[in-house]
Design an enzyme around this catalytic site. Sequence first.
Site, PDB file in Angstrom:
ATOM      1  N   ASN A  21       0.872  -1.181   0.000  1.00  0.00           N
ATOM      2  CA  ASN A  21       0.000   0.000   0.000  1.00  0.00           C
ATOM      3  C   ASN A  21       0.909   1.231   0.000  1.00  0.00           C
ATOM      4  OD1 ASN A  21      -1.820   2.032   0.429  1.00  0.00           O
ATOM      5  ND2 ASN A  21      -2.344   1.421   2.535  1.00  0.00           N
ATOM      6  N   LYS A  80       0.081   4.294  -0.436  1.00  0.00           N
ATOM      7  CA  LYS A  80      -0.568   5.522   0.051  1.00  0.00           C
ATOM      8  C   LYS A  80      -0.305   6.661  -0.934  1.00  0.00           C
ATOM      9  CE  LYS A  80      -0.326   3.546   4.593  1.00  0.00           C
ATOM     10  NZ  LYS A  80      -0.412   3.718   6.030  1.00  0.00           N
ATOM     11  N   HIS A  94      -9.846   1.451   4.282  1.00  0.00           N
ATOM     12  CA  HIS A  94      -8.590   1.601   5.019  1.00  0.00           C
ATOM     13  C   HIS A  94      -8.823   2.584   6.162  1.00  0.00           C
ATOM     14  CE1 HIS A  94      -4.540   2.875   6.032  1.00  0.00           C
ATOM     15  NE2 HIS A  94      -4.133   1.744   5.511  1.00  0.00           N
ATOM     16  N   GLU A 140      -7.292   5.011   7.221  1.00  0.00           N
ATOM     17  CA  GLU A 140      -7.101   6.438   6.893  1.00  0.00           C
ATOM     18  C   GLU A 140      -8.324   6.979   6.150  1.00  0.00           C
ATOM     19  OE1 GLU A 140      -3.233   5.900   5.103  1.00  0.00           O
ATOM     20  OE2 GLU A 140      -2.493   5.352   7.091  1.00  0.00           O
ATOM     21  N   GLU A 169      -6.169  -4.576  10.306  1.00  0.00           N
ATOM     22  CA  GLU A 169      -5.137  -3.581  10.615  1.00  0.00           C
ATOM     23  C   GLU A 169      -5.525  -2.831  11.888  1.00  0.00           C
ATOM     24  OE1 GLU A 169      -2.766  -2.432   6.856  1.00  0.00           O
ATOM     25  OE2 GLU A 169      -4.546  -1.186   6.898  1.00  0.00           O
ATOM     26  N   GLY A 189       1.655   2.551  10.746  1.00  0.00           N
ATOM     27  CA  GLY A 189       2.610   3.646  10.587  1.00  0.00           C
ATOM     28  C   GLY A 189       3.238   4.108  11.888  1.00  0.00           C
ATOM     29  N   SER A 226       2.677  -1.836  10.534  1.00  0.00           N
ATOM     30  CA  SER A 226       4.124  -1.864  10.822  1.00  0.00           C
ATOM     31  C   SER A 226       4.781  -3.215  10.513  1.00  0.00           C
ATOM     32  CB  SER A 226       4.386  -1.437  12.275  1.00  0.00           C
ATOM     33  OG  SER A 226       3.937  -0.110  12.484  1.00  0.00           O
ATOM     34  N   GLY A 262       4.658   1.465   4.879  1.00  0.00           N
ATOM     35  CA  GLY A 262       6.003   2.050   4.802  1.00  0.00           C
ATOM     36  C   GLY A 262       7.061   1.119   4.215  1.00  0.00           C
TER      37      GLY A 262
HETATM   38  P1  PGA Z   1       2.337   0.518   7.731  1.00  0.00           P
HETATM   39  O1  PGA Z   1       0.937   0.753   6.985  1.00  0.00           O
HETATM   40  O2  PGA Z   1       2.892  -0.791   7.228  1.00  0.00           O
HETATM   41  O3  PGA Z   1       3.179   1.690   7.334  1.00  0.00           O
HETATM   42  O4  PGA Z   1       2.033   0.476   9.198  1.00  0.00           O
HETATM   43  C1  PGA Z   1       0.040  -0.312   6.764  1.00  0.00           C
HETATM   44  C2  PGA Z   1      -1.194   0.205   6.088  1.00  0.00           C
HETATM   45  O5  PGA Z   1      -1.626   1.326   6.378  1.00  0.00           O
HETATM   46  O6  PGA Z   1      -1.806  -0.482   5.249  1.00  0.00           O
END
Ligand code: PGA
Length: 259
Positions: free
Chosen positions: A11, A13, A102, A104, A172, A178, A214, A236
């Site tokens: 992902n 983003k 998601h 976000e 998640e 993140g 993460s 990330g």
């Molecule tokens: P992250 O993001 O691996 O940076 O924690 C995961 C996601 O938002 O799908």
Amino acid sequence: MSAPRTLIAANWKLHKNPRESLTFFEEWDGLAKTMKLDPRRHGVLFFPPATSLETAGHWRQKDPRFEFGAQNCCSEASGAFTGEISAAVVKELGAHFVLIGHSERRSLFHEKDDLLARKVALVQTLGLTPMLCIGETLAEREKGETNAVLSRQLKQGLSQVVTMASLAIAYEPVWAIGTGKVASLEQVAEAHAFIRSELQHLGQSDISILYGGSVKADNAVGLADIANVNGFLVGGASLDPKSFAQIVRAALNLSSAHK
Ligand code: PGA
């Protein structure tokens, strides 16, 4: 019943313009050459920003072992929806998946379960596979509401589902996205077992359940070994081809064979 496919998804983003996406794919090409991918059992997916979907589509024509999708789409097929992303066009570009709900999108863009349910239905009607994201906040976990939240997000998000045969779920925990805080192996095992049992009540047991939050090369091996973890949704650590390749390898080595 067949075993769930192991899906490892990047992902990106709001990162990578088309040129940067292409640079990633060129480097990825070299790294992926030696990966043993059986498309019936494994999928490696990319969720680039909408502005790089066309680039992903061109690249996929060269290497059809990989799949891609949009990070979001409009809940309506067409019309006066300025700024939205058309799921039909996402499909035309060669995508197979759309991420829906998601955290976000839920928290920053205030997307609610009923809107997400309409997106799931539209995406499936068009022949795309929705990957519905669910997960509790830290406050909800601390109040002991994790299972209630997961159950509600699943049931409401799937309230207009067209087919349970074309669906993936990403668990998640919001507090792990993140932040560098990974859920413990026990927390992941518990949540995935709960989601699996909820899906069984809804009549389907071979849906892939991905963990996200993460995920990095160094924790992927432990996480991939947990029962009912059928892959990862990686933010990330998916931006760098080498670190994403390490995560993919970890998941493939422990793929769904024993789950
Ligand atoms: P992250 O993001 O691996 O940076 O924690 C995961 C996601 O938002 O799908």
